[in-house]
Design a protein around this motif. Structure first.
Motif, PDB file in Angstrom:
ATOM      1  N   ILE A 168       0.844  -1.190   0.000  1.00 62.70           N
ATOM      2  CA  ILE A 168       0.000   0.000   0.000  1.00 62.70           C
ATOM      3  C   ILE A 168       0.882   1.244   0.000  1.00 62.70           C
ATOM      4  N   THR A 169       0.298   2.346  -0.391  1.00 61.12           N
ATOM      5  CA  THR A 169       1.040   3.608  -0.420  1.00 61.12           C
ATOM      6  C   THR A 169       1.226   4.131   0.999  1.00 61.12           C
ATOM      7  N   PRO A 170       2.228   4.959   1.204  1.00 60.82           N
ATOM      8  CA  PRO A 170       2.410   5.564   2.530  1.00 60.82           C
ATOM      9  C   PRO A 170       1.183   6.370   2.974  1.00 60.82           C
ATOM     10  N   ASP A 171       0.534   7.046   2.040  1.00 57.92           N
ATOM     11  CA  ASP A 171      -0.665   7.815   2.385  1.00 57.92           C
ATOM     12  C   ASP A 171      -1.782   6.917   2.909  1.00 57.92           C
ATOM     13  N   LEU A 172      -2.007   5.791   2.238  1.00 57.30           N
ATOM     14  CA  LEU A 172      -3.042   4.862   2.696  1.00 57.30           C
ATOM     15  C   LEU A 172      -2.659   4.272   4.045  1.00 57.30           C
ATOM     16  N   HIS A 173      -1.404   3.962   4.231  1.00 60.91           N
ATOM     17  CA  HIS A 173      -0.949   3.429   5.514  1.00 60.91           C
ATOM     18  C   HIS A 173      -1.252   4.416   6.636  1.00 60.91           C
ATOM     19  N   GLN A 174      -0.986   5.692   6.387  1.00 58.62           N
ATOM     20  CA  GLN A 174      -1.256   6.704   7.408  1.00 58.62           C
ATOM     21  C   GLN A 174      -2.752   6.813   7.689  1.00 58.62           C
ATOM     22  N   ARG A 175      -3.557   6.758   6.648  1.00 60.52           N
ATOM     23  CA  ARG A 175      -5.012   6.834   6.830  1.00 60.52           C
ATOM     24  C   ARG A 175      -5.527   5.641   7.630  1.00 60.52           C
ATOM     25  N   LEU A 176      -4.961   4.471   7.396  1.00 60.55           N
ATOM     26  CA  LEU A 176      -5.356   3.296   8.165  1.00 60.55           C
ATOM     27  C   LEU A 176      -4.939   3.431   9.628  1.00 60.55           C
ATOM     28  N   GLN A 177      -3.758   3.989   9.854  1.00 58.19           N
ATOM     29  CA  GLN A 177      -3.313   4.236  11.224  1.00 58.19           C
ATOM     30  C   GLN A 177      -4.242   5.240  11.913  1.00 58.19           C
ATOM     31  N   ASP A 178      -4.627   6.283  11.182  1.00 63.78           N
ATOM     32  CA  ASP A 178      -5.552   7.287  11.726  1.00 63.78           C
ATOM     33  C   ASP A 178      -6.903   6.653  12.054  1.00 63.78           C
ATOM     34  N   TYR A 179      -7.359   5.767  11.185  1.00 64.09           N
ATOM     35  CA  TYR A 179      -8.632   5.084  11.423  1.00 64.09           C
ATOM     36  C   TYR A 179      -8.553   4.218  12.675  1.00 64.09           C
ATOM     37  N   ALA A 180      -7.443   3.506  12.825  1.00 61.25           N
ATOM     38  CA  ALA A 180      -7.261   2.659  14.002  1.00 61.25           C
ATOM     39  C   ALA A 180      -7.252   3.497  15.275  1.00 61.25           C
ATOM     40  N   ALA A 181      -6.643   4.682  15.213  1.00 62.74           N
ATOM     41  CA  ALA A 181      -6.634   5.570  16.379  1.00 62.74           C
ATOM     42  C   ALA A 181      -8.042   6.057  16.698  1.00 62.74           C
ATOM     43  N   LEU A 182      -8.808   6.419  15.687  1.00 61.96           N
ATOM     44  CA  LEU A 182     -10.188   6.853  15.902  1.00 61.96           C
ATOM     45  C   LEU A 182     -11.040   5.697  16.430  1.00 61.96           C
ATOM     46  N   TYR A 183     -10.798   4.512  15.933  1.00 61.96           N
ATOM     47  CA  TYR A 183     -11.500   3.322  16.419  1.00 61.96           C
ATOM     48  C   TYR A 183     -11.236   3.145  17.916  1.00 61.96           C
ATOM     49  N   ALA A 184      -9.969   3.269  18.316  1.00 54.67           N
ATOM     50  CA  ALA A 184      -9.602   3.120  19.731  1.00 54.67           C
ATOM     51  C   ALA A 184     -10.267   4.200  20.577  1.00 54.67           C
ATOM     52  N   ASP A 185     -10.300   5.438  20.075  1.00 49.13           N
ATOM     53  CA  ASP A 185     -10.965   6.528  20.807  1.00 49.13           C
ATOM     54  C   ASP A 185     -12.462   6.270  20.931  1.00 49.13           C
ATOM     55  N   THR A 186     -13.054   5.743  19.878  1.00 49.42           N
ATOM     56  CA  THR A 186     -14.502   5.523  19.854  1.00 49.42           C
ATOM     57  C   THR A 186     -14.918   4.362  20.746  1.00 49.42           C
ATOM     58  N   TYR A 187     -14.197   3.254  20.679  1.00 49.26           N
ATOM     59  CA  TYR A 187     -14.598   2.034  21.379  1.00 49.26           C
ATOM     60  C   TYR A 187     -13.781   1.734  22.629  1.00 49.26           C
ATOM     61  N   GLY A 188     -12.734   2.533  22.880  1.00 52.42           N
ATOM     62  CA  GLY A 188     -11.924   2.307  24.070  1.00 52.42           C
ATOM     63  C   GLY A 188     -11.108   1.036  24.010  1.00 52.42           C
TER      64      GLY A 188
END
Length: 74
Positions: A21-41
Motif C-alpha cells: 500500500i502507499t504511505p498515504d493509505l498506511h497513514q489513513r489506516l493508522q488514523d482510522y485505528a486511532a479513531l476506532y480506539a478513541d470511539t470504542y476504548g
C-alpha cells in the motif's frame, strides 16, 4: 443422514494475503485505528481491522451484491 435446519458450515480457515500500500493509505489506516480506539476504548491493530473493513465494503456495495447474486444463480 439427518435433515438438519443448519447447513454445513463454510470453510472458515483464514487465508494470508500480502499487499503493498502507499504511505498515504498506511497513514489513513493508522488514523482510522486511532479513531476506532478513541470511539470504542479498545486498541486494534490495522491488520485486524482491515478484514472487517473489506467485508463491510463488499456488503454495502449494491452493484456488487446484484452482480454476485446473478453469478450465484448461474
Amino acid at each position: 443422514m439427518p435433515d438438519l435446519k443448519l447447513a454445513k458450515l463454510p470453510d472458515r480457515k483464514p487465508l494470508k494475503l500480502a499487499i503493498l500500500i502507499t504511505p498515504d493509505l498506511h497513514q489513513r489506516l493508522q488514523d482510522y485505528a486511532a479513531l476506532y480506539a478513541d470511539t470504542y476504548g479498545q486498541k486494534e491493530a490495522v491488520t485486524d481491522l482491515i478484514p472487517a473493513m473489506l467485508a463491510s465494503f463488499l456488503e454495502s456495495d449494491r452493484s456488487f451484491a446484484r452482480a454476485n447474486g446473478a453469478n450465484r444463480r448461474g
